[in-house]
Design a protein around this motif. Structure first.
Motif, PDB file in Angstrom:
ATOM      1  N   SER A 168       0.846  -1.197   0.000  1.00 50.75           N
ATOM      2  CA  SER A 168       0.000   0.000   0.000  1.00 50.75           C
ATOM      3  C   SER A 168       0.877   1.241   0.000  1.00 50.75           C
ATOM      4  O   SER A 168       2.037   1.213   0.414  1.00 50.75           O
ATOM      5  N   ARG A 188      -7.825   8.821   1.634  1.00 50.22           N
ATOM      6  CA  ARG A 188      -8.419   7.981   0.582  1.00 50.22           C
ATOM      7  C   ARG A 188      -8.173   6.508   0.908  1.00 50.22           C
ATOM      8  O   ARG A 188      -7.209   6.154   1.580  1.00 50.22           O
ATOM      9  N   ARG A 189      -9.068   5.706   0.411  1.00 45.79           N
ATOM     10  CA  ARG A 189      -8.954   4.264   0.653  1.00 45.79           C
ATOM     11  C   ARG A 189      -7.833   3.696  -0.196  1.00 45.79           C
ATOM     12  O   ARG A 189      -7.495   4.234  -1.237  1.00 45.79           O
ATOM     13  N   GLN A 190      -7.293   2.568   0.270  1.00 46.50           N
ATOM     14  CA  GLN A 190      -6.208   1.932  -0.470  1.00 46.50           C
ATOM     15  C   GLN A 190      -6.729   1.482  -1.830  1.00 46.50           C
ATOM     16  O   GLN A 190      -7.774   0.868  -1.934  1.00 46.50           O
ATOM     17  N   LYS A 191      -5.947   1.835  -2.845  1.00 43.78           N
ATOM     18  CA  LYS A 191      -6.368   1.506  -4.212  1.00 43.78           C
ATOM     19  C   LYS A 191      -6.241  -0.002  -4.394  1.00 43.78           C
ATOM     20  O   LYS A 191      -5.208  -0.588  -4.098  1.00 43.78           O
ATOM     21  N   LYS A 192      -7.299  -0.618  -4.900  1.00 48.41           N
ATOM     22  CA  LYS A 192      -7.258  -2.065  -5.067  1.00 48.41           C
ATOM     23  C   LYS A 192      -6.476  -2.380  -6.341  1.00 48.41           C
ATOM     24  O   LYS A 192      -6.775  -1.870  -7.412  1.00 48.41           O
TER      25      LYS A 192
END
Lengths: 214, 320
Positions: B183, B297-301
């Motif tokens: 991440s 921001r959410r972790q980019k998948k």
């Protein structure tokens, strides 16, 4: 390279303060080992210093582990021997930089400008640099005095031992012996690795063993 | 070129003398250009007007004493570092630079550093080891002997995995990718930890720029020797172009390397003994690492599929 960095270990009256070796009470150490017993000459007792093993110079093992400071290896630092009049020189520098102040040692640097001017003057005066980590710790003039009063060794205790008067049947080999077919006397000029060069590839050990390419 | 024995110099306000064979061979001070006999005579005062070669004494020191920090930490004081220069052999301090404590002064997460190094070594790896299964091996379609009556063990194929020269049952199957992504937070934390480690161990130096006075690689090697920087040095600037002299000198020294900020990585920082950053590089590094640290921001998948994002086109039109 190593010889240039190590100062001459003359057994003089100044030996006690020159290299930062703590002068231990002579009687304790002389009786500790037979190694030093032959040096019990009373004239020399006041002058000759002893070599303290590196473990004893650390105040406590925890304090060493707690700091992130890496260990000082051989010839990786610039040696420094504090002169005898450190405080007088600092008084003069402090009066020059920010004028006369009562309790000059407790003066805390008012801003970075004064701190910079003060420390650069001190560094040029004593020919000793302040590393970045110590720069953060020095906030008062007293801290600066303590820093410039602390000696810095650039040789290990092992090297210091070779400088002492050794018994005639003890020989300490400091320099590495590398095979050279022209100057060899032990093997009749015959190399153990025919057809292959004996190169030292590692950067760190090139300094120690010498870069040799065949 | 053999280095002459460096003679001990005292850095005085009067004259900076190069502790190197270059100055001895040129018979003049490297910095002010005065002949060596004059440079040795400390009675002769050092006039700033005389020195065209040294640019830094023309301007008053300190050059910089403080910096504006983004996201200033309410809990920790900024770390201070000297501003140095590569223009002179001996160390000359030009000022004090403030460094953000959340980037250069955190308690380092050694486990995260290890994860980063493992990732850097593994994510590019493609293993090409392949073994053939029993169906891919040549032959082996016929039953070697009848099921009953021969007195031997029953077998269906000569290429079964229990046979010598048979197929591999559970062996490596074709090119395998070991790609994965840590991440952004973990990668940023690894960089922050590594920068803090370098700073705490006195292996970090901040310079104004990467300008050097001559393109001789021996100059840089002597500089690192005189300043006790270590065996290998990593220079980081904010852009990916170097001054001509620096580029020529660094190209001839394999253990001195230069990177732009976008190439900074944990492995290189660990591999090189000393890290030298320009002030512009420090600004950029802090800006990016603090942005990641403070982003919500959410972790980019990351998808690990073999399909390319753009559709395959049989006859692409290439515009001239």
């Amino acid at each position: 390279m190593a010889a240039a960095l190590v100062r001459s270990f003359a057994l003089s009256a100044n030996a006690k303060t020159t290299f930062g070796l703590r002068a231990v009470a002579i009687n304790q150490t002389w009786t500790r080992t037979a190694f030093f017993r032959r040096q019990k000459d009373k004239e020399q007792e006041a002058e000759v210093t002893t070599v303290i093993p590196e473990e004893q110079t650390v105040s406590s093992p925890l304090s060493l582990a707690k700091t992130l400071r890496k260990r000082v290896g051989l010839q990786t630092v610039r040696s420094y021997a504090p002169p005898s009049d450190v405080e007088e020189r600092f008084q003069r520098i402090s009066s020059d930089v920010y004028g006369e102040v009562a309790e000059w040692k407790d003066y805390r640097f008012a801003n970075n400008r004064i701190k910079f001017k003060f420390l650069t003057r001190a560094m040029s005066e004593f020919d000793h640099y302040v590393p970045n980590t110590d720069l953060n710790k020095i906030n008062t003039v007293g801290d600066a005095v303590a820093f410039f009063s602390a000696p810095v060794r650039d040789s290990s205790s092992y090297e210091d031992i070779t400088k002492l008067d050794l018994p005639p049947n003890l020989h300490i080999q400091l320099e590495p012996l590398r095979f050279d077919p022209e100057t060899d006397t032990m093997y009749g000029g015959k190399t153990a690795f025919p057809g292959r060069p004996s190169k030292v590839i590692s950067l760190k050990y090139q300094r120690k063993y010498g870069k040799k390419e065949e | 070129m053999m280095l002459s024995r460096p003679f001990v110099t005292r850095i005085t306000d009067l004259c900076l003398r190069a502790r190197s064979s270059v100055a001895v061979s040129q018979k003049a001070c490297l910095f002010c250009g005065r002949p060596n006999n004059q440079a040795l005579d400390l009675e002769v005062p050092h006039q700033p007007q005389e020195d065209a070669l040294i640019k830094q004494t023309d301007r008053p020191l300190p050059v910089i004493t403080s910096r504006q920090l983004q996201f200033p930490s309410p809990y920790a004081e900024p770390k201070q570092a000297w501003l140095e220069t590569l223009s002179t052999l001996e160390d000359q301090k030009l000022g004090l630079v403030d460094l953000h404590p959340d980037v250069f002064g955190i308690y380092p997460r050694v486990d995260v550093v290890h994860q980063n190094i493992l990732w850097q070594r593994t994510y590019k790896r493609i293993s090409y080891a392949t073994t053939l299964s029993r169906s891919e091996m040549p032959g082996g379609g016929r039953k070697p002997w009848p099921q009953k009556g021969t007195g031997r063990a029953r077998h269906g194929s000569v290429r079964s995995p229990i046979w010598h020269k048979g197929g591999s049952a559970m062996g490596p199957r074709g090119p395998q990718s070991y790609f994965y992504m840590l991440s952004a937070q973990l990668r940023a934390l690894g960089l922050r930890s590594m920068l803090s480690i370098k700073f705490a161990q006195d292996d970090l130096h901040i310079v104004e720029n990467l300008d050097i006075p001559m393109d001789d690689p021996q100059y840089l090697k002597e500089l690192a020797d005189v300043r006790f920087w270590g065996d290998s040095v990593l220079f980081v600037d904010d852009n990916d172009t170097l001054p001509r002299e620096t580029a020529v000198a660094l190209s001839e020294i394999p253990h001195f390397n230069a990177l732009p900020v976008y190439g900074l990585n944990v492995y290189s920082m660990l591999k090189h003994h000393t890290l030298v950053l320009t002030v512009a590089a420090v600004e950029k590094i802090e800006e990016r690492l603090l942005y990641v640290m403070h982003s919500t921001r959410r972790q980019k998948k990351v998808t690990y599929s073999y399909r390319t994002p753009t559709p395959f086109v049989r006859d692409p039109v290439i515009e001239q």
